[in-house]
Design a protein around this motif. Structure first.
Motif, PDB file in Angstrom:
ATOM      1  N   MET A   1      17.265  41.397  74.250  1.00 62.30           N
ATOM      2  CA  MET A   1      18.503  42.157  74.375  1.00 62.30           C
ATOM      3  C   MET A   1      19.200  42.197  73.028  1.00 62.30           C
ATOM      4  SD  MET A   1      21.688  41.484  76.985  1.00 62.30           S
ATOM      5  CE  MET A   1      20.627  41.837  78.382  1.00 62.30           C
ATOM      6  N   SER A   2      19.856  43.306  72.742  1.00 67.72           N
ATOM      7  CA  SER A   2      20.719  43.391  71.579  1.00 67.72           C
ATOM      8  C   SER A   2      22.017  42.666  71.891  1.00 67.72           C
ATOM      9  CB  SER A   2      20.972  44.858  71.245  1.00 67.72           C
ATOM     10  OG  SER A   2      19.751  45.524  70.975  1.00 67.72           O
ATOM     11  N   PHE A   3      22.862  42.454  70.874  1.00 67.74           N
ATOM     12  CA  PHE A   3      24.104  41.734  71.135  1.00 67.74           C
ATOM     13  C   PHE A   3      25.204  42.209  70.211  1.00 67.74           C
ATOM     14  CE2 PHE A   3      21.709  39.204  68.095  1.00 67.74           C
ATOM     15  CZ  PHE A   3      22.646  38.804  67.148  1.00 67.74           C
ATOM     16  N   LEU A   4      26.433  41.801  70.543  1.00 66.46           N
ATOM     17  CA  LEU A   4      27.627  42.197  69.819  1.00 66.46           C
ATOM     18  C   LEU A   4      28.289  40.957  69.224  1.00 66.46           C
ATOM     19  CD1 LEU A   4      30.171  44.813  71.068  1.00 66.46           C
ATOM     20  CD2 LEU A   4      31.006  42.663  70.155  1.00 66.46           C
ATOM     21  N   ALA A 102      30.437  46.371  74.946  1.00 65.70           N
ATOM     22  CA  ALA A 102      29.675  45.336  75.640  1.00 65.70           C
ATOM     23  C   ALA A 102      29.452  45.717  77.099  1.00 65.70           C
ATOM     24  CB  ALA A 102      30.410  43.999  75.542  1.00 65.70           C
ATOM     25  N   ARG A 103      30.473  46.285  77.729  1.00 61.74           N
ATOM     26  CA  ARG A 103      30.336  46.716  79.122  1.00 61.74           C
ATOM     27  C   ARG A 103      29.388  47.905  79.244  1.00 61.74           C
ATOM     28  NH1 ARG A 103      35.906  47.098  78.572  1.00 61.74           N
ATOM     29  NH2 ARG A 103      37.029  45.146  78.970  1.00 61.74           N
ATOM     30  N   MET A 104      29.604  48.921  78.413  1.00 63.81           N
ATOM     31  CA  MET A 104      28.790  50.146  78.492  1.00 63.81           C
ATOM     32  C   MET A 104      27.314  49.850  78.283  1.00 63.81           C
ATOM     33  SD  MET A 104      30.912  52.930  76.262  1.00 63.81           S
ATOM     34  CE  MET A 104      32.639  53.295  76.545  1.00 63.81           C
ATOM     35  N   LEU A 105      27.012  49.055  77.263  1.00 68.47           N
ATOM     36  CA  LEU A 105      25.630  48.812  76.873  1.00 68.47           C
ATOM     37  C   LEU A 105      25.039  47.568  77.536  1.00 68.47           C
ATOM     38  CD1 LEU A 105      26.035  49.573  73.050  1.00 68.47           C
ATOM     39  CD2 LEU A 105      25.081  51.084  74.811  1.00 68.47           C
ATOM     40  N   GLU A 106      25.894  46.826  78.256  1.00 69.46           N
ATOM     41  CA  GLU A 106      25.468  45.602  78.948  1.00 69.46           C
ATOM     42  C   GLU A 106      24.805  44.624  77.980  1.00 69.46           C
ATOM     43  OE1 GLU A 106      23.130  46.701  82.331  1.00 69.46           O
ATOM     44  OE2 GLU A 106      24.774  47.803  83.281  1.00 69.46           O
ATOM     45  N   VAL A 107      25.494  44.401  76.867  1.00 69.21           N
ATOM     46  CA  VAL A 107      25.004  43.459  75.859  1.00 69.21           C
ATOM     47  C   VAL A 107      25.903  42.228  75.836  1.00 69.21           C
ATOM     48  CG1 VAL A 107      23.939  45.229  74.416  1.00 69.21           C
ATOM     49  CG2 VAL A 107      26.318  44.591  74.006  1.00 69.21           C
ATOM     50  N   PRO A 108      25.349  41.047  75.551  1.00 74.71           N
ATOM     51  CA  PRO A 108      26.160  39.837  75.459  1.00 74.71           C
ATOM     52  C   PRO A 108      26.922  39.786  74.141  1.00 74.71           C
ATOM     53  CG  PRO A 108      23.890  39.325  74.951  1.00 74.71           C
ATOM     54  CD  PRO A 108      23.913  40.776  75.339  1.00 74.71           C
ATOM     55  N   VAL A 109      27.917  38.909  74.101  1.00 72.58           N
ATOM     56  CA  VAL A 109      28.782  38.760  72.938  1.00 72.58           C
ATOM     57  C   VAL A 109      28.570  37.388  72.302  1.00 72.58           C
ATOM     58  CG1 VAL A 109      31.184  38.604  72.160  1.00 72.58           C
ATOM     59  CG2 VAL A 109      30.518  40.323  73.874  1.00 72.58           C
ATOM     60  N   VAL A 110      28.407  37.372  70.983  1.00 72.43           N
ATOM     61  CA  VAL A 110      28.465  36.138  70.209  1.00 72.43           C
ATOM     62  C   VAL A 110      29.860  36.086  69.596  1.00 72.43           C
ATOM     63  CG1 VAL A 110      27.535  34.862  68.248  1.00 72.43           C
ATOM     64  CG2 VAL A 110      25.990  36.155  69.747  1.00 72.43           C
ATOM     65  N   LEU A 111      30.645  35.072  69.994  1.00 80.11           N
ATOM     66  CA  LEU A 111      32.043  34.995  69.593  1.00 80.11           C
ATOM     67  C   LEU A 111      32.185  34.136  68.334  1.00 80.11           C
ATOM     68  CD1 LEU A 111      34.865  35.941  70.722  1.00 80.11           C
ATOM     69  CD2 LEU A 111      35.105  33.605  71.607  1.00 80.11           C
ATOM     70  N   VAL A 136      32.083  41.068  80.785  1.00 80.12           N
ATOM     71  CA  VAL A 136      31.793  40.782  79.383  1.00 80.12           C
ATOM     72  C   VAL A 136      31.285  39.346  79.299  1.00 80.12           C
ATOM     73  CG1 VAL A 136      32.731  40.576  77.053  1.00 80.12           C
ATOM     74  CG2 VAL A 136      33.522  42.416  78.558  1.00 80.12           C
ATOM     75  N   THR A 137      30.052  39.181  78.845  1.00 84.66           N
ATOM     76  CA  THR A 137      29.408  37.868  78.819  1.00 84.66           C
ATOM     77  C   THR A 137      29.434  37.272  77.422  1.00 84.66           C
ATOM     78  OG1 THR A 137      27.922  38.497  80.618  1.00 84.66           O
ATOM     79  CG2 THR A 137      27.262  36.621  79.253  1.00 84.66           C
ATOM     80  N   ILE A 138      30.031  36.093  77.281  1.00 86.22           N
ATOM     81  CA  ILE A 138      29.983  35.359  76.019  1.00 86.22           C
ATOM     82  C   ILE A 138      28.711  34.521  76.021  1.00 86.22           C
ATOM     83  CG2 ILE A 138      31.155  33.738  74.496  1.00 86.22           C
ATOM     84  CD1 ILE A 138      32.709  36.331  74.944  1.00 86.22           C
ATOM     85  N   ALA A 139      27.726  34.936  75.205  1.00 88.31           N
ATOM     86  CA  ALA A 139      26.437  34.235  75.174  1.00 88.31           C
ATOM     87  C   ALA A 139      26.517  32.932  74.401  1.00 88.31           C
ATOM     88  CB  ALA A 139      25.373  35.131  74.555  1.00 88.31           C
ATOM     89  N   GLY A 140      27.415  32.861  73.435  1.00 88.17           N
ATOM     90  CA  GLY A 140      27.537  31.668  72.608  1.00 88.17           C
ATOM     91  C   GLY A 140      28.627  31.840  71.578  1.00 88.17           C
ATOM     92  N   VAL A 141      28.893  30.775  70.853  1.00 88.24           N
ATOM     93  CA  VAL A 141      29.989  30.731  69.890  1.00 88.24           C
ATOM     94  C   VAL A 141      29.454  30.317  68.524  1.00 88.24           C
ATOM     95  CG1 VAL A 141      32.143  29.542  69.297  1.00 88.24           C
ATOM     96  CG2 VAL A 141      31.676  30.161  71.668  1.00 88.24           C
ATOM     97  N   LEU A 221      17.397  48.262  73.391  1.00 95.74           N
ATOM     98  CA  LEU A 221      18.213  48.775  74.481  1.00 95.74           C
ATOM     99  C   LEU A 221      17.477  49.911  75.173  1.00 95.74           C
ATOM    100  CD1 LEU A 221      21.673  48.767  72.711  1.00 95.74           C
ATOM    101  CD2 LEU A 221      21.064  47.447  74.729  1.00 95.74           C
ATOM    102  N   PRO A 222      17.685  50.080  76.481  1.00 93.70           N
ATOM    103  CA  PRO A 222      17.010  51.173  77.195  1.00 93.70           C
ATOM    104  C   PRO A 222      17.494  52.530  76.721  1.00 93.70           C
ATOM    105  CG  PRO A 222      18.663  50.133  78.581  1.00 93.70           C
ATOM    106  CD  PRO A 222      18.543  49.288  77.355  1.00 93.70           C
TER     107      PRO A 222
END
Length: 420
Positions: A1-4, A102-111, A136-141, A221-222
Motif C-alpha cells: 500500500m502507498s502511504f501519506l 487518506a480517506r479517498m485513496l484509503e492509504v495509511p498515515v505516518v505521523l 483515517v488510519t495512523i500506521a505509525g509515528v 494503488l488500484p
C-alpha cells in the motif's frame, strides 16, 4: 500500500523526512513516486530529485475524486507528503486537508511529530490524532527533533500503551534545514548542494527509521476513475520553464499532451525567443528575483510582443506580472516588462495574498468554471482593463474580479488547478 506522511502542524519536518524516505527506498531497489497534498509548487521538485520520477499535486479541495484517483493510480507505490496539519483544510469545514486524501485513496498515515517541547504529553497528542477519525488510519509515528537518548526513552514509554508503532526517532539536527525565501523553500534547481543535501538526509533516515516497516506499507494503488482531461487551449503550446517560471502544474501539461497537443518549453531567462507556436503560457515563479535580467532580454520580450499581435498569450501569477507594464522589485527599483497588459506590480511593500478561489471566465483560454489558488506577496499598483475572472473564495463569498484581458493577452494572479 502507498502511504501519506502527515503531522499535527506545519514545521514538523515532513518534507525532510519524505525526501529521505524516497531516496532511501530508491537505494534499496524500489521504484517509488512522490506526491504533494495541496497547491504547493516547490516541494514536488525536491521529491522528483529524490526519487527520480516526476512528482505531482493531489489537491482534495480543487480536484475531483476521479482526478485524484486517476493521478494516484499506477503500478508504482506512492508516498504523499501532506500540507499543514493532518486535518487542516480550507474554511469553513477543513475541506482539502490531507486527511481527505487518506480517506479517498484509503492509504495509511505516518505521523511525524515534532517532539522538541514535550515528553509524556506526546501520548495524548498521538492518541487524539489516531482516534479523531475512524476512516483515517495512523500506521505509525516518526518522532522528530528529539533532544537526547533520555528524551527518546521518555517518549517511547509514553507511547507504548497506545500500540501505535514508532517507525523512527530523529534527534535535533540543524544541518538538515532547507534554505528558504518568501514563498517557501528555495527551488530544487537553485539549491547550491542539492545532491549533498539529499544524501545527508537519506543517511540520517537509514540510521533512524525502521525501513522494513516502511517497506511493508508499499504497494501500488488500484486504478482510479475516469477523469475528463483539461482540453488544451491550442494544438502547439509553448511553456516558459526556468528559475523565473517554474510553477506549471504537471497534471495540466500532461492533460494537454494526452489530448494530442505539442507542448514545448523555452527559457525567458536565457533570452530565448518565443517558439513559433499557437499559444504561449507563462506560468508562475519568481520573476521578481530576476526582473532586471528579464527587462533586458529583448529577444524574449520582442518575440513575445510579436506573438501577442496575432496569437494568444496567457500568464499566471509571476507570468501575469511579466505581461504587465512594470514590476518593482523588493529594493524599490521598477523594471519595464512586456507592456501587453496595463498592469503595474510591486514587491517593495509586500502583502500576502493566499487562498483557494472559484473562478469563472467568459473569455480567454480558461473560459468556464474553475477552481484555483492564489499565493503571492505582490501588490498591484495599477490594473486597467476588462477583468478576466469573476471570483469567490472557498466559502463562496464574492471577491473582486481577478486578472486582465486585452485582445489576445490575458492572465491573473490565480493558479488554475481543475474544472469546477
Amino acid at each position: 500500500m502507498s502511504f501519506l506522511i502527515a503531522a499535527p502542524g506545519s514545521g514538523s519536518g515532513k518534507t525532510t523526512i519524505t525526501l529521505g524516505l524516497l531516496r532511501a527506498l530508491v537505494r534499496r531497489g524500489h521504484t517509488v513516486r512522490g506526491a504533494k497534498s495541496g497547491p504547493d509548487y516547490i516541494d514536488p521538485r525536491f521529491h522528483a530529485a529524490a526519487s527520480g520520477l516526476e512528482c505531482f499535486n493531489l489537491d482534495a479541495w480543487a480536484m475531483s475524486e476521479a482526478r485524484i484517483g486517476s493521478l494516484a493510480a499506477g503500478s508504482t507505490p506512492l508516498i504523499i507528503e501532506g500540507a499543514m496539519g493532518l486535518f487542516d483544510g480550507a474554511p469553513p469545514d477543513g475541506k482539502g486537508a490531507c486527511a481527505d486524501l487518506a480517506r479517498m485513496l484509503e492509504v495509511p498515515v505516518v505521523l511525524v511529530v515534532d517532539a522538541a517541547h514535550m515528553a509524556q504529553s506526546v501520548a495524548a497528542l498521538v492518541s487524539g490524532f489516531a482516534n479523531h477519525d475512524p476512516n483515517v488510519t495512523i500506521a505509525g509515528v516518526i518522532l522528530n527533533k528529539v533532544g537526547s537518548p533520555r528524551h527518546a526513552k521518555m517518549l517511547e514509554r509514553a507511547l507504548a500503551p497506545l500500540g501505535v508503532p514508532i517507525f523512527g526517532v530523529f534527534m535535533r539536527d540543524s544541518s538538515l534545514t532547507h534554505p528558504s525565501r518568501h514563498l517557501g523553500l528555495v527551488q530544487a534547481a537553485e539549491h547550491p548542494k542539492l545532491e549533498q543535501f539529499l544524501n545527508a538526509v537519506v543517511d540520517k533516515v537509514e540510521a533512524c527509521v525502521d525501513l522494513e516497516a516502511i517497506e511493508a506499507l508499499l504497494s501500488p494503488l488500484p486504478a482510479g476513475g475516469n477523469c475528463p482531461a483539461i482540453a488544451p487551449p491550442a494544438q502547439r503550446i509553448a511553456v516558459a520553464q526556468d528559475e523565473a517560471f517554474a510553477f506549471a502544474y504537471p497534471h495540466i501539461l500532461n492533460d494537454w499532451r494526452t489530448a494530442g497537443a505539442e507542448v514545448s518549453q523555452f527559457s525567458p531567462l536565457a533570452d530565448e525567443a518565443v517558439p513559433d507556436f499557437d499559444f504561449v503560457f507563462l506560468p508562475g515563479g519568481y520573476p521578481e528575483l530576476h526582473a532586471g535580467r528579464l527587462a533586458s532580454n529583448t529577444i524574449f520580450l520582442d518575440s513575445l510582443r510579436d506573438h501577442a499581435a496575432t496569437r494568444p498569450v496567457y500568464g499566471e501569477c509571476g507570468g501575469y506580472m511579466v505581461l504587465g507594464d512594470a514590476l518593482t522589485d523588493a529594493d524599490g527599483t521598477p523594471h519595464k516588462m512586456a507592456g501587453l497588459l496595463r498592469l503595474e506590480t510591486s514587491f517593495a511593500k509586500r502583502k500576502l495574498h493566499l487562498g483557494y478561489h472559484y473562478l469563472t471566465a467568459a473569455h480567454g483560454p480558461f473560459d468556464g468554471n474553475w477552481k484555483g489558488h492564489e499565493f503571492h506577496y505582490a501588490s498591484t499598483l495599477k490594473a486597467d482593463g476588462p477583468p478576466l475572472f469573476e471570483a469567490s473564495d472557498a466559502e463562496g463569498t464574492q471577491l473582486p474580479a481577478m486578472g486582465l484581458i486585452n485582445c489576445n493577452v490575458s492572465g491573473s494572479f490565480a493558479h488554475v488547478i481543475d474544472r469546477a
